[in-house]
Design a protein around this motif. Sequence first.
Motif, PDB file in Angstrom:
ATOM      1  N   GLN A   3       0.858  -1.172   0.000  1.00 56.89           N
ATOM      2  CA  GLN A   3       0.000   0.000   0.000  1.00 56.89           C
ATOM      3  C   GLN A   3       0.899   1.228   0.000  1.00 56.89           C
ATOM      4  O   GLN A   3       1.915   1.253   0.713  1.00 56.89           O
ATOM      5  CB  GLN A   3      -0.927   0.012   1.205  1.00 56.89           C
ATOM      6  CG  GLN A   3      -1.961  -1.118   1.178  1.00 56.89           C
ATOM      7  CD  GLN A   3      -2.937  -1.045   2.327  1.00 56.89           C
ATOM      8  OE1 GLN A   3      -2.681  -0.431   3.347  1.00 56.89           O
ATOM      9  NE2 GLN A   3      -4.089  -1.683   2.154  1.00 56.89           N
ATOM     10  N   LEU A   4       0.528   2.233  -0.788  1.00 56.16           N
ATOM     11  CA  LEU A   4       1.366   3.404  -0.970  1.00 56.16           C
ATOM     12  C   LEU A   4       0.730   4.638  -0.336  1.00 56.16           C
ATOM     13  O   LEU A   4      -0.501   4.793  -0.345  1.00 56.16           O
ATOM     14  CB  LEU A   4       1.588   3.675  -2.456  1.00 56.16           C
ATOM     15  CG  LEU A   4       2.199   2.542  -3.264  1.00 56.16           C
ATOM     16  CD1 LEU A   4       2.311   2.942  -4.731  1.00 56.16           C
ATOM     17  CD2 LEU A   4       3.560   2.153  -2.721  1.00 56.16           C
ATOM     18  N   VAL A   5       1.575   5.524   0.172  1.00 56.81           N
ATOM     19  CA  VAL A   5       1.091   6.781   0.721  1.00 56.81           C
ATOM     20  C   VAL A   5       2.017   7.900   0.257  1.00 56.81           C
ATOM     21  O   VAL A   5       3.242   7.787   0.354  1.00 56.81           O
ATOM     22  CB  VAL A   5       0.985   6.730   2.253  1.00 56.81           C
ATOM     23  CG1 VAL A   5       2.312   6.399   2.893  1.00 56.81           C
ATOM     24  CG2 VAL A   5       0.412   8.023   2.805  1.00 56.81           C
ATOM     25  N   GLU A   6       1.419   8.960  -0.264  1.00 53.68           N
ATOM     26  CA  GLU A   6       2.181  10.120  -0.718  1.00 53.68           C
ATOM     27  C   GLU A   6       2.205  11.190   0.372  1.00 53.68           C
ATOM     28  O   GLU A   6       1.288  11.278   1.188  1.00 53.68           O
ATOM     29  CB  GLU A   6       1.563  10.726  -1.983  1.00 53.68           C
ATOM     30  CG  GLU A   6       1.471   9.818  -3.174  1.00 53.68           C
ATOM     31  CD  GLU A   6       0.140   9.088  -3.250  1.00 53.68           C
ATOM     32  OE1 GLU A   6      -0.231   8.617  -4.338  1.00 53.68           O
ATOM     33  OE2 GLU A   6      -0.543   8.985  -2.196  1.00 53.68           O
ATOM     34  N   SER A  17       9.688  25.386  -4.939  1.00 55.79           N
ATOM     35  CA  SER A  17      10.022  23.962  -4.999  1.00 55.79           C
ATOM     36  C   SER A  17       9.232  23.189  -3.954  1.00 55.79           C
ATOM     37  O   SER A  17       8.862  23.725  -2.907  1.00 55.79           O
ATOM     38  CB  SER A  17      11.518  23.763  -4.736  1.00 55.79           C
ATOM     39  OG  SER A  17      12.308  24.430  -5.685  1.00 55.79           O
ATOM     40  N   LEU A  18       9.014  21.932  -4.254  1.00 57.53           N
ATOM     41  CA  LEU A  18       8.428  20.979  -3.322  1.00 57.53           C
ATOM     42  C   LEU A  18       9.071  19.629  -3.556  1.00 57.53           C
ATOM     43  O   LEU A  18       9.501  19.334  -4.684  1.00 57.53           O
ATOM     44  CB  LEU A  18       6.916  20.847  -3.518  1.00 57.53           C
ATOM     45  CG  LEU A  18       5.991  21.918  -2.950  1.00 57.53           C
ATOM     46  CD1 LEU A  18       4.562  21.640  -3.390  1.00 57.53           C
ATOM     47  CD2 LEU A  18       6.081  21.987  -1.436  1.00 57.53           C
ATOM     48  N   ARG A  19       9.092  18.824  -2.521  1.00 59.56           N
ATOM     49  CA  ARG A  19       9.577  17.449  -2.636  1.00 59.56           C
ATOM     50  C   ARG A  19       8.480  16.507  -2.177  1.00 59.56           C
ATOM     51  O   ARG A  19       8.100  16.485  -1.008  1.00 59.56           O
ATOM     52  CB  ARG A  19      10.824  17.242  -1.791  1.00 59.56           C
ATOM     53  CG  ARG A  19      11.492  15.883  -1.982  1.00 59.56           C
ATOM     54  CD  ARG A  19      12.639  15.716  -1.024  1.00 59.56           C
ATOM     55  NE  ARG A  19      13.497  14.578  -1.331  1.00 59.56           N
ATOM     56  CZ  ARG A  19      13.934  13.707  -0.440  1.00 59.56           C
ATOM     57  NH1 ARG A  19      13.606  13.842   0.825  1.00 59.56           N
ATOM     58  NH2 ARG A  19      14.727  12.718  -0.807  1.00 59.56           N
ATOM     59  N   LEU A  20       7.987  15.715  -3.116  1.00 67.38           N
ATOM     60  CA  LEU A  20       6.985  14.718  -2.804  1.00 67.38           C
ATOM     61  C   LEU A  20       7.664  13.390  -2.500  1.00 67.38           C
ATOM     62  O   LEU A  20       8.714  13.084  -3.049  1.00 67.38           O
ATOM     63  CB  LEU A  20       6.024  14.535  -3.972  1.00 67.38           C
ATOM     64  CG  LEU A  20       5.324  15.786  -4.510  1.00 67.38           C
ATOM     65  CD1 LEU A  20       4.343  15.383  -5.607  1.00 67.38           C
ATOM     66  CD2 LEU A  20       4.641  16.549  -3.409  1.00 67.38           C
ATOM     67  N   SER A  21       7.031  12.616  -1.635  1.00 67.53           N
ATOM     68  CA  SER A  21       7.530  11.280  -1.320  1.00 67.53           C
ATOM     69  C   SER A  21       6.411  10.265  -1.444  1.00 67.53           C
ATOM     70  O   SER A  21       5.246  10.572  -1.178  1.00 67.53           O
ATOM     71  CB  SER A  21       8.115  11.236   0.088  1.00 67.53           C
ATOM     72  OG  SER A  21       9.271  12.051   0.179  1.00 67.53           O
ATOM     73  N   CYS A  22       6.795   9.085  -1.837  1.00 66.68           N
ATOM     74  CA  CYS A  22       5.880   7.946  -1.946  1.00 66.68           C
ATOM     75  C   CYS A  22       6.499   6.813  -1.142  1.00 66.68           C
ATOM     76  O   CYS A  22       7.592   6.334  -1.475  1.00 66.68           O
ATOM     77  CB  CYS A  22       5.721   7.558  -3.407  1.00 66.68           C
ATOM     78  SG  CYS A  22       4.787   6.044  -3.710  1.00 66.68           S
ATOM     79  N   ALA A  23       5.815   6.405  -0.087  1.00 69.79           N
ATOM     80  CA  ALA A  23       6.329   5.369   0.783  1.00 69.79           C
ATOM     81  C   ALA A  23       5.322   4.235   0.878  1.00 69.79           C
ATOM     82  O   ALA A  23       4.146   4.405   0.564  1.00 69.79           O
ATOM     83  CB  ALA A  23       6.627   5.940   2.165  1.00 69.79           C
ATOM     84  N   ALA A  24       5.788   3.102   1.337  1.00 68.52           N
ATOM     85  CA  ALA A  24       4.923   1.948   1.541  1.00 68.52           C
ATOM     86  C   ALA A  24       4.413   1.974   2.974  1.00 68.52           C
ATOM     87  O   ALA A  24       5.203   1.946   3.916  1.00 68.52           O
ATOM     88  CB  ALA A  24       5.662   0.643   1.264  1.00 68.52           C
TER      89      ALA A  24
END
Length: 125
Positions: A3-6, A17-24
């Motif tokens: 399952q993924l969460v941003e 600027s922005l930094r997005l992350s996608c984690a499990a």
Amino acid sequence: QVQLVESGGGLVHPGGSLRLSCAASSGSLAIYAIRWYRQAPGKEREGVSCISESGQTTYYADSVKGRFTISRDNAVHLQMTNLKPEDTAIYYCATDSGPLCTMAYTSVSDYGGVWGQGTQVTVSS
């Protein structure tokens, strides 16, 4: 199943600027190439970027090339610079079908990939 969460979305001024992350949040995304998509109001979902499982192969849409950088460690990150109002959208990550990026010729529904819930990015003065 993974399952993924941003995370990392927000409001930023043009040029910012922005930094997005996608984690499990469960399972592991380590064996997958990971895609980033975005969907602006009233528009179709657009493929933005992809990174292979090894991190050695990346893909960018022409609209973000030179401004966005995808990378991965335990999560997958999308560093967005020189943001423009047209970058405003909900950004989603999704698993690819395996370790390689196939974004150019497959859709996530083709192989039953997993989506995150999305994170809002708003670029406005």
